[in-house]
Enzyme design. Structure first.
Site, PDB file in Angstrom:
ATOM      1  N   ILE A  12       0.846  -1.207   0.000  1.00 12.63           N
ATOM      2  CA  ILE A  12       0.000   0.000   0.000  1.00 12.63           C
ATOM      3  C   ILE A  12       0.878   1.252   0.000  1.00 12.63           C
ATOM      4  O   ILE A  12       0.591   2.247  -0.679  1.00 12.63           O
ATOM      5  CB  ILE A  12      -0.965  -0.007   1.211  1.00 12.63           C
ATOM      6  CG1 ILE A  12      -1.778  -1.304   1.221  1.00 12.63           C
ATOM      7  CG2 ILE A  12      -1.894   1.203   1.172  1.00 12.63           C
ATOM      8  CD1 ILE A  12      -2.572  -1.551   2.505  1.00 12.63           C
ATOM      9  N   SER A 124      -7.276  -1.318  10.482  1.00 10.33           N
ATOM     10  CA  SER A 124      -7.873  -2.373   9.660  1.00 10.33           C
ATOM     11  C   SER A 124      -9.304  -2.641  10.096  1.00 10.33           C
ATOM     12  O   SER A 124      -9.644  -2.493  11.284  1.00 10.33           O
ATOM     13  CB  SER A 124      -7.036  -3.642   9.862  1.00 10.33           C
ATOM     14  OG  SER A 124      -7.726  -4.761   9.391  1.00 10.33           O
ATOM     15  N   TYR A 148      -2.520 -10.015  15.646  1.00 10.74           N
ATOM     16  CA  TYR A 148      -2.402  -8.950  14.639  1.00 10.74           C
ATOM     17  C   TYR A 148      -3.509  -7.909  14.863  1.00 10.74           C
ATOM     18  O   TYR A 148      -3.256  -6.712  14.948  1.00 10.74           O
ATOM     19  CB  TYR A 148      -2.495  -9.532  13.218  1.00 10.74           C
ATOM     20  CG  TYR A 148      -2.730  -8.462  12.177  1.00 10.74           C
ATOM     21  CD1 TYR A 148      -1.728  -7.564  11.844  1.00 10.74           C
ATOM     22  CD2 TYR A 148      -3.979  -8.309  11.548  1.00 10.74           C
ATOM     23  CE1 TYR A 148      -1.948  -6.548  10.905  1.00 10.74           C
ATOM     24  CE2 TYR A 148      -4.202  -7.307  10.621  1.00 10.74           C
ATOM     25  CZ  TYR A 148      -3.188  -6.430  10.304  1.00 10.74           C
ATOM     26  OH  TYR A 148      -3.411  -5.420   9.394  1.00 10.74           O
ATOM     27  N   LYS A 152      -3.442  -3.785  16.153  1.00  7.10           N
ATOM     28  CA  LYS A 152      -4.073  -2.617  15.504  1.00  7.10           C
ATOM     29  C   LYS A 152      -4.977  -1.889  16.504  1.00  7.10           C
ATOM     30  O   LYS A 152      -4.971  -0.661  16.590  1.00  7.10           O
ATOM     31  CB  LYS A 152      -4.887  -3.058  14.289  1.00  7.10           C
ATOM     32  CG  LYS A 152      -4.038  -3.565  13.146  1.00  7.10           C
ATOM     33  CD  LYS A 152      -3.231  -2.437  12.512  1.00  7.10           C
ATOM     34  CE  LYS A 152      -2.232  -2.932  11.510  1.00  7.10           C
ATOM     35  NZ  LYS A 152      -1.264  -1.932  11.074  1.00  7.10           N
TER      36      LYS A 152
HETATM   37  P1  NAD Z   1       3.373  -4.669   3.455  1.00  8.74           P
HETATM   38  O1  NAD Z   1       3.935  -5.776   4.263  1.00  8.74           O
HETATM   39  O2  NAD Z   1       3.453  -4.777   1.974  1.00  8.74           O
HETATM   40  O3  NAD Z   1       4.000  -3.275   3.900  1.00  8.74           O
HETATM   41  C1  NAD Z   1       4.474  -3.023   5.202  1.00  8.74           C
HETATM   42  C2  NAD Z   1       5.876  -2.473   5.075  1.00  8.74           C
HETATM   43  O4  NAD Z   1       6.401  -2.170   6.363  1.00  8.74           O
HETATM   44  C3  NAD Z   1       6.850  -3.455   4.414  1.00  8.74           C
HETATM   45  O5  NAD Z   1       7.519  -2.771   3.375  1.00  8.74           O
HETATM   46  C4  NAD Z   1       7.815  -3.839   5.538  1.00  8.74           C
HETATM   47  O6  NAD Z   1       9.107  -4.132   5.044  1.00  8.74           O
HETATM   48  C5  NAD Z   1       7.758  -2.601   6.421  1.00  8.74           C
HETATM   49  N1  NAD Z   1       8.043  -2.828   7.850  1.00  8.74           N
HETATM   50  C6  NAD Z   1       7.508  -3.773   8.665  1.00  8.74           C
HETATM   51  N2  NAD Z   1       8.015  -3.652   9.898  1.00  8.74           N
HETATM   52  C7  NAD Z   1       8.867  -2.591   9.887  1.00  8.74           C
HETATM   53  C8  NAD Z   1       9.694  -1.985  10.851  1.00  8.74           C
HETATM   54  N3  NAD Z   1       9.762  -2.450  12.106  1.00  8.74           N
HETATM   55  N4  NAD Z   1      10.421  -0.910  10.495  1.00  8.74           N
HETATM   56  C9  NAD Z   1      10.394  -0.438   9.226  1.00  8.74           C
HETATM   57  N5  NAD Z   1       9.642  -0.990   8.252  1.00  8.74           N
HETATM   58  C10 NAD Z   1       8.890  -2.058   8.585  1.00  8.74           C
HETATM   59  O7  NAD Z   1       1.837  -4.486   3.911  1.00  8.74           O
HETATM   60  P2  NAD Z   1       0.697  -3.580   3.282  1.00  8.74           P
HETATM   61  O8  NAD Z   1      -0.328  -4.491   2.760  1.00  8.74           O
HETATM   62  O9  NAD Z   1       1.268  -2.538   2.422  1.00  8.74           O
HETATM   63  O10 NAD Z   1       0.114  -2.939   4.621  1.00  8.74           O
HETATM   64  C11 NAD Z   1       0.512  -1.677   5.100  1.00  8.74           C
HETATM   65  C12 NAD Z   1      -0.160  -1.430   6.437  1.00  8.74           C
HETATM   66  O11 NAD Z   1      -1.572  -1.518   6.275  1.00  8.74           O
HETATM   67  C13 NAD Z   1       0.215  -2.444   7.513  1.00  8.74           C
HETATM   68  O12 NAD Z   1       0.338  -1.763   8.751  1.00  8.74           O
HETATM   69  C14 NAD Z   1      -0.982  -3.377   7.530  1.00  8.74           C
HETATM   70  O13 NAD Z   1      -1.147  -3.985   8.784  1.00  8.74           O
HETATM   71  C15 NAD Z   1      -2.111  -2.430   7.203  1.00  8.74           C
HETATM   72  N6  NAD Z   1      -3.285  -3.100   6.617  1.00  8.74           N
HETATM   73  C16 NAD Z   1      -3.104  -3.899   5.509  1.00  8.74           C
HETATM   74  C17 NAD Z   1      -4.198  -4.561   4.971  1.00  8.74           C
HETATM   75  C18 NAD Z   1      -4.034  -5.475   3.779  1.00  8.74           C
HETATM   76  O14 NAD Z   1      -4.890  -6.323   3.561  1.00  8.74           O
HETATM   77  N7  NAD Z   1      -2.988  -5.338   2.963  1.00  8.74           N
HETATM   78  C19 NAD Z   1      -5.482  -4.411   5.537  1.00  8.74           C
HETATM   79  C20 NAD Z   1      -5.617  -3.571   6.644  1.00  8.74           C
HETATM   80  C21 NAD Z   1      -4.499  -2.929   7.172  1.00  8.74           C
HETATM   81  N1  UFG Z   2     -10.458 -17.030   0.935  1.00 11.85           N
HETATM   82  C1  UFG Z   2     -10.595 -18.198   0.192  1.00 11.85           C
HETATM   83  N2  UFG Z   2      -9.473 -18.831  -0.224  1.00 11.85           N
HETATM   84  C2  UFG Z   2      -8.212 -18.368   0.045  1.00 11.85           C
HETATM   85  C3  UFG Z   2      -8.076 -17.157   0.781  1.00 11.85           C
HETATM   86  C4  UFG Z   2      -9.224 -16.530   1.213  1.00 11.85           C
HETATM   87  O1  UFG Z   2     -11.715 -18.659  -0.041  1.00 11.85           O
HETATM   88  O2  UFG Z   2      -7.228 -18.998  -0.369  1.00 11.85           O
HETATM   89  C5  UFG Z   2     -11.673 -16.318   1.378  1.00 11.85           C
HETATM   90  C6  UFG Z   2     -11.755 -16.090   2.864  1.00 11.85           C
HETATM   91  O3  UFG Z   2     -12.350 -17.188   3.496  1.00 11.85           O
HETATM   92  C7  UFG Z   2     -12.601 -14.807   2.933  1.00 11.85           C
HETATM   93  C8  UFG Z   2     -12.208 -14.061   1.667  1.00 11.85           C
HETATM   94  O4  UFG Z   2     -11.641 -15.025   0.799  1.00 11.85           O
HETATM   95  O5  UFG Z   2     -13.961 -15.134   2.855  1.00 11.85           O
HETATM   96  C9  UFG Z   2     -11.192 -12.955   1.898  1.00 11.85           C
HETATM   97  O6  UFG Z   2     -10.067 -13.491   2.586  1.00 11.85           O
HETATM   98  P1  UFG Z   2      -8.706 -12.658   2.770  1.00 11.85           P
HETATM   99  O7  UFG Z   2      -7.765 -13.516   3.526  1.00 11.85           O
HETATM  100  O8  UFG Z   2      -8.267 -12.122   1.455  1.00 11.85           O
HETATM  101  O9  UFG Z   2      -9.190 -11.396   3.616  1.00 11.85           O
HETATM  102  P2  UFG Z   2      -9.809 -11.307   5.096  1.00 11.85           P
HETATM  103  O10 UFG Z   2     -10.989 -10.409   4.994  1.00 11.85           O
HETATM  104  O11 UFG Z   2     -10.023 -12.626   5.687  1.00 11.85           O
HETATM  105  O12 UFG Z   2      -8.633 -10.615   5.886  1.00 11.85           O
HETATM  106  C10 UFG Z   2      -8.034  -9.416   5.397  1.00 11.85           C
HETATM  107  C11 UFG Z   2      -6.613  -9.316   5.926  1.00 11.85           C
HETATM  108  C12 UFG Z   2      -6.606  -9.117   7.401  1.00 11.85           C
HETATM  109  C13 UFG Z   2      -7.423  -7.929   7.733  1.00 11.85           C
HETATM  110  C14 UFG Z   2      -8.833  -8.084   7.182  1.00 11.85           C
HETATM  111  C15 UFG Z   2      -9.657  -6.849   7.425  1.00 11.85           C
HETATM  112  O13 UFG Z   2      -5.891 -10.489   5.617  1.00 11.85           O
HETATM  113  O14 UFG Z   2      -5.295  -8.886   7.831  1.00 11.85           O
HETATM  114  O15 UFG Z   2      -8.760  -8.294   5.764  1.00 11.85           O
HETATM  115  O16 UFG Z   2      -9.015  -5.735   6.890  1.00 11.85           O
HETATM  116  F1  UFG Z   2      -7.466  -7.790   9.064  1.00 11.85           F
END
Ligand code: NAD
Ligand code: UFG
Length: 339
Positions: A12, A124, A148, A152
């Site tokens: 992101i 999240s 996790y 958050k």
């Molecule tokens: P990502 O893992 O691609 O990005 C996180 C980045 O943080 C990585 O580049 C990693 O190297 C860096 N990082 C981790 N720990 C660190 C540290 N101690 N010091 C410096 N850098 C560090 O994940 P993302 O999907 O881009 O998510 C970004 C943020 O959004 C995260 O906090 C994640 O929890 C949150 N979030 C993600 C999702 C999702 O589904 N992708 C959903 C809700 C919230």
């Molecule tokens: N799913 C499958 N097959 C897979 C993976 C997922 O059927 O191989 C299904 C899951 O059961 C769910 C949907 O696809 O119904 C979405 O699953 P994701 O794992 O992609 O997403 P979640 O909503 O379960 O979780 C994600 C992040 C969490 C975050 C949450 C809310 O992984 O970290 O969204 O933001 F907390």
């Protein structure tokens, strides 16, 4: 204005850097590369036609952070850095509390020491636990089922306490729903290590032939086709939400907690169909048991974001799938090929 983007090399963060630079902000990426590659920033540089300041460091390391704040006058921080794998957080909870919670404590301490008190935090939808109803509004009860999610929720509470102690802080908590898709260039995207946990990368890797079939994790949920329903949001829409939050951050006089979602719920099978249409590839699947901790339905009420940020998601499910496919088909091994 100088914006420190922690975790800016990640999925992101890298997409958000593009829009920040296009909006005229000076971006400093700070990342320890625990889940990212330097290649992502090289590609962002190509997209924006500009060099980006990239600093390798850890948010838990005070010296690393001091040196950034001493070198640049940072006006605000967008704090993406964190670990995000739910399963791993159950197996290694202390790693998550250390990285996410302790890391955020250190970051805020150093920010205050350098007189920078504006932060946009990546929260999240996981903090809503299993919601009693959908769509989900920001005031709904909060609960979590894994370390996790708790990291958050604790960080949200910590930042609220910080504001109570000193209301010169400007704090925006953005609760993301399910980010998917990639920049339309197809040159940057999500690059999960190993077997993906999330649905979209799993579908994309199946379509490209890296995986034989998708396991649909449960088809007996109380949803329109029995499979889990989520609010998938294009990562560029999500990125835009951060720019809008930053644009307005100085006008806020309270901690702002804002859902970033589309308001639409799609099931696993809806996503498979949409991806097949966008990619022209078959996505073989089989029905498998439910995944522990999964919920039936999770989608946002995004009206508050529209009201306070003048933000709404504009990209369709088709664009999400097309852009994911462009990234996956052009980069079947993620960033590895060009390293
Ligand atoms: P990502 O893992 O691609 O990005 C996180 C980045 O943080 C990585 O580049 C990693 O190297 C860096 N990082 C981790 N720990 C660190 C540290 N101690 N010091 C410096 N850098 C560090 O994940 P993302 O999907 O881009 O998510 C970004 C943020 O959004 C995260 O906090 C994640 O929890 C949150 N979030 C993600 C999702 C999702 O589904 N992708 C959903 C809700 C919230
Ligand atoms: N799913 C499958 N097959 C897979 C993976 C997922 O059927 O191989 C299904 C899951 O059961 C769910 C949907 O696809 O119904 C979405 O699953 P994701 O794992 O992609 O997403 P979640 O909503 O379960 O979780 C994600 C992040 C969490 C975050 C949450 C809310 O992984 O970290 O969204 O933001 F907390």
């Amino acid at each position: 204005m100088h914006i420190l983007v922690t975790g800016g090399a990640g999925y992101i963060g890298s997409h958000t850097c593009i829009l920040l630079i296009e909006a005229g902000y000076d971006v400093i990426v700070f990342d320890n590369f625990s889940n990212a590659s330097k290649e992502s920033i090289k590609r962002v540089e190509k997209i924006v036609g500009k060099e980006i300041i990239l600093i390798e460091g850890d948010i838990r390391n005070r010296n690393d952070l001091h040196s950034v704040f001493n070198s640049y006058k940072i006006d605000a921080v967008i704090h993406f850095a964190g670990l995000k794998a739910v399963g791993e957080s159950v197996a290694e909870p202390l790693k998550y509390y250390d990285n996410n919670i302790y890391g955020t404590i250190v970051l805020c301490e150093i920010m205050a020491e350098h007189n920078c008190r504006s932060i946009v935090f990546s929260s999240s939808a996981t903090v809503y636990g299993d919601p009693h109803t959908t769509p989900i509004k920001e005031h709904f009860p909060l609960s979590t089922t894994n370390p996790y999610g708790r990291s958050k929720l604790f960080i949200e509470e910590m930042l609220r306490d910080l504001y109570i102690s000193d209301n010169t802080w400007k704090i925006v908590l953005l609760r993301y729903f399910n980010p998917v898709g990639a920049h339309a260039s197809g040159t940057i995207g999500e690059d999960p290590h190993g077997i993906p946990n999330n649905l979209m990368p799993f579908i994309a890797q199946t379509a490209v032939g890296k995986r034989e079939y998708l396991n649909v994790l449960g088809n007996d949920y109380n949803t329109h086709d029995g499979t889990g329903v989520r609010d998938y949001i294009h990562v560029m829409d999500l990125a835009d939400g951060h720019v809008k939050a930053l644009n307005k951050i100085n006008s806020f006089n309270e901690v702002m907690t804002i859902n970033l979602g589309t308001g639409n719920g799609y099931s696993v099978l809806d996503m498979v169909k949409a991806f097949e249409k966008a990619s022209g590839k078959k996505v073989p699947y089989q029905i498998a048991p439910r995944r522990a901790g999964d919920i039936a339905k999770c989608f946002a009420d995004p009206t508050y974001a529209k009201e306070v940020l003048d933000w709404e998601a504009t990209r369709s499910i088709n664009e999400m799938c097309e852009d994911s496919w462009k990234w996956q088909s052009n980069n079947p091994n993620g960033y590895k090929e060009e390293k």
